[in-house]
Scaffold this motif. Structure first.
Motif, PDB file in Angstrom:
ATOM      1  N   GLU A  81       0.831  -1.210   0.000  1.00  0.00           N
ATOM      2  CA  GLU A  81       0.000   0.000   0.000  1.00  0.00           C
ATOM      3  C   GLU A  81       0.866   1.261   0.000  1.00  0.00           C
ATOM      4  O   GLU A  81       0.527   2.255  -0.656  1.00  0.00           O
ATOM      5  N   ILE A  82       1.965   1.236   0.742  1.00  0.00           N
ATOM      6  CA  ILE A  82       2.880   2.386   0.769  1.00  0.00           C
ATOM      7  C   ILE A  82       3.442   2.634  -0.630  1.00  0.00           C
ATOM      8  O   ILE A  82       3.494   3.782  -1.103  1.00  0.00           O
ATOM      9  N   ILE A  83       3.841   1.567  -1.299  1.00  0.00           N
ATOM     10  CA  ILE A  83       4.395   1.719  -2.655  1.00  0.00           C
ATOM     11  C   ILE A  83       3.322   2.196  -3.617  1.00  0.00           C
ATOM     12  O   ILE A  83       3.573   3.069  -4.470  1.00  0.00           O
ATOM     13  N   ASP A  84       2.116   1.664  -3.506  1.00  0.00           N
ATOM     14  CA  ASP A  84       1.027   2.107  -4.379  1.00  0.00           C
ATOM     15  C   ASP A  84       0.774   3.599  -4.204  1.00  0.00           C
ATOM     16  O   ASP A  84       0.528   4.326  -5.185  1.00  0.00           O
ATOM     17  N   ARG A  85       0.817   4.065  -2.965  1.00  0.00           N
ATOM     18  CA  ARG A  85       0.621   5.502  -2.707  1.00  0.00           C
ATOM     19  C   ARG A  85       1.737   6.318  -3.354  1.00  0.00           C
ATOM     20  O   ARG A  85       1.483   7.357  -3.977  1.00  0.00           O
ATOM     21  N   LEU A  86       2.968   5.855  -3.241  1.00  0.00           N
ATOM     22  CA  LEU A  86       4.095   6.573  -3.838  1.00  0.00           C
ATOM     23  C   LEU A  86       3.992   6.600  -5.363  1.00  0.00           C
ATOM     24  O   LEU A  86       4.266   7.630  -5.998  1.00  0.00           O
ATOM     25  N   VAL A  87       3.601   5.487  -5.965  1.00  0.00           N
ATOM     26  CA  VAL A  87       3.440   5.447  -7.417  1.00  0.00           C
ATOM     27  C   VAL A  87       2.392   6.450  -7.865  1.00  0.00           C
ATOM     28  O   VAL A  87       2.551   7.144  -8.881  1.00  0.00           O
ATOM     29  N   SER A  88       1.311   6.588  -7.098  1.00  0.00           N
ATOM     30  CA  SER A  88       0.207   7.475  -7.485  1.00  0.00           C
ATOM     31  C   SER A  88       0.604   8.947  -7.458  1.00  0.00           C
ATOM     32  O   SER A  88      -0.039   9.769  -8.112  1.00  0.00           O
ATOM     33  N   VAL A  89       1.673   9.296  -6.715  1.00  0.00           N
ATOM     34  CA  VAL A  89       2.113  10.694  -6.632  1.00  0.00           C
ATOM     35  C   VAL A  89       3.474  10.892  -7.299  1.00  0.00           C
ATOM     36  O   VAL A  89       4.184  11.850  -7.012  1.00  0.00           O
TER      37      VAL A  89
END
Length: 442
Positions: free
Chosen positions: A68-76
């Motif tokens: 989830e942390i990586i998904d959040r970083l990818v989205s920004v």
């Protein structure tokens, strides 16, 4: 001020953040304490980059809150996500922007209803029997008494547990055996095309995945140049340059090359290593600019806020994870996470690395018992603090696995509060079920 919570997490690296989020999702009232002014631990304050690894050669082994942390970083646009390791040391690497990680972790904690305090250093610990009853934190002009049913120790070296009286070992048996520290550098003005051209013409001077196309620049090598660093008055020894591109920042890399031996739990040795690093960076930049293709016009942007510490103390848990447990891929009925990073020891007295691969599929299991410090009834370990011997620790210390052990610690803590049990008495089937429901991989 007196603060009362169900679960208190000490240490705001990715293990502590994952633990706090997981415990809150199970219904606990959670406080996360961090001594610095940002979350992410060495990933943000020491610029350790990239994360490795979320994958074994066979599959993805780290999911849940870490993903989830990586998904959040990818989205920004703070990460490219998981990509093949161009060096071929592990299956995948996950480069990221540490500034975007700082803000993303705060956003996740706020969304999950976790309370948190920066600038909070644990000054003392009070016990009742085998349980911590209260910890006292100090910050600028303030002291807080913090009470909880369960405490999670994600301090890296297990500092909370040690203050509470836990058994522990140092390094491989002595302070001098601890793996060396590294001051990571953020460097701009790097000519990636010139580097790629040199690598393609001199592949025997690098450790490189034979299938990589260098579309992402991750470099371990320039071996033939490293005997020249003595000419520049550089105090550390290293047999290679190691650097990785920063996502969405063209011409910038994180250089992870310096090595400084010392026992970081003493102010004198930590100060010595940090001071040498701060002096060496300018001499090292001079070496790069004059000697290394592609660095002629490079410049230093920053170094980590503090030197990166690999190893200090190891807590003795109900089960101490051993080297052969990893190599033999020992199964555990109480497994709560799967790791795949190989044994990777940076020798304090040498410029070289000692590595041991894990037999295919390159996976090993982490038992819940390694998250419980021997002799303490309401403390759970997470991240680098989990119980392992010196050699096994060199594999299980990495950040993706820290998110998984952190998530397991948070789930266990919240279940202990919910069912009014000691942490070591929480039903393992229930813990494992919650891990899977939260996206974890067993």
């Amino acid at each position: 001020m007196d603060l009362v919570y169900d679960v208190v997490v000490v240490g705001g690296g990715v293990a502590g953040v994952s633990a706090a989020i997981a415990a809150s999702r199970i219904g606990a009232r959670v406080l996360l304490l961090e001594k610095d002014m940002s979350f992410g631990g060495v990933l943000t304050t020491a610029l350790v980059n990239p994360m490795m690894t979320f994958h074994s050669p066979a599959r993805q082994v780290i999911g849940g809150i870490g993903q989830e942390i990586i998904d959040r970083l990818v989205s920004v646009q703070g990460s490219y996500g998981h990509i093949d390791d161009p060096i071929g040391f592990v299956k995948s690497i996950t480069p990221f922007d540490p500034e975007k990680m700082k803000s993303s972790l705060i956003e996740l904690l706020v969304e999950e209803g976790v309370d948190f305090l920066f600038n909070s250093l644990v000054a003392s610990v009070s016990r009742e029997g085998d349980s911590i009853s209260t910890i006292t934190t100090e910050s600028t002009g303030e002291k807080n008494r913090v009470n909880a049913e369960v405490f999670i120790d994600s301090t890296g070296g297990g500092n909370l547990s040690i203050r509470a009286g836990a058994y522990y070992n140092i390094g491989d048996g002595s302070p001098s055996s601890c793996q060396p520290m590294t001051l990571v550098m953020r460097i701009g003005g790097v000519n990636r095309e010139e580097i790629i051209s040199y690598v393609n013409g001199n592949r025997d001077d690098f450790v490189i995945n034979e299938h990589t196309d260098l579309s992402y620049l991750g470099i371990a090598g320039f071996f033939s140049f490293m005997n020249r660093i003595d000419d520049y008055g550089i105090s550390f020894k290293r047999d290679r340059l190691l650097f990785f591109e920063i996502p969405y920042h063209p011409g910038q890399v994180f250089m992870n090359t310096t090595r400084y031996p010392g026992y970081a739990n003493t102010s004198k040795e930590l100060t010595k290593a940090q001071s040498k690093g701060n002096i060496d960076v300018w001499r090292f930049m001079n070496f790069l600019k004059k000697e290394i293709p592609g660095f002629e016009n490079s410049f230093l942007i920053q170094t980590g806020c503090h030197i990166g510490v690999r190893e200090t103390t190891h807590i003795v848990g109900d089960y101490v994870l051993k080297t052969n447990d990893l190599i033999d891929r020992k199964p555990f009925d109480d497994s709560i996470a799967v790791g795949s990073y190989p044994i990777d020891i940076h020798l304090p007295s040498s410029a070289e690395l000692k590595t041991i691969s894990i037999p295919y599929p390159g996976e090993y299991h982490i038992p819940m018992r390694s998250l419980i410090p021997k002799g303490l009834a309401n403390v759970i370990l997470a991240g680098r603090a989990i119980s392992a011997d010196h050699t096994a620790f060199s594999a299980v210390r990495t950040s993706p696995l820290a998110t998984a052990t952190g998530m397991a610690a948070g789930i266990t803590a919240a279940l202990a509060v919910k069912h009014r049990r000691l942490v070591r008495d929480v039903n393992i089937d229930l813990i494992q079920r919650e891990i899977v429901e939260m996206g974890g991989i067993l």
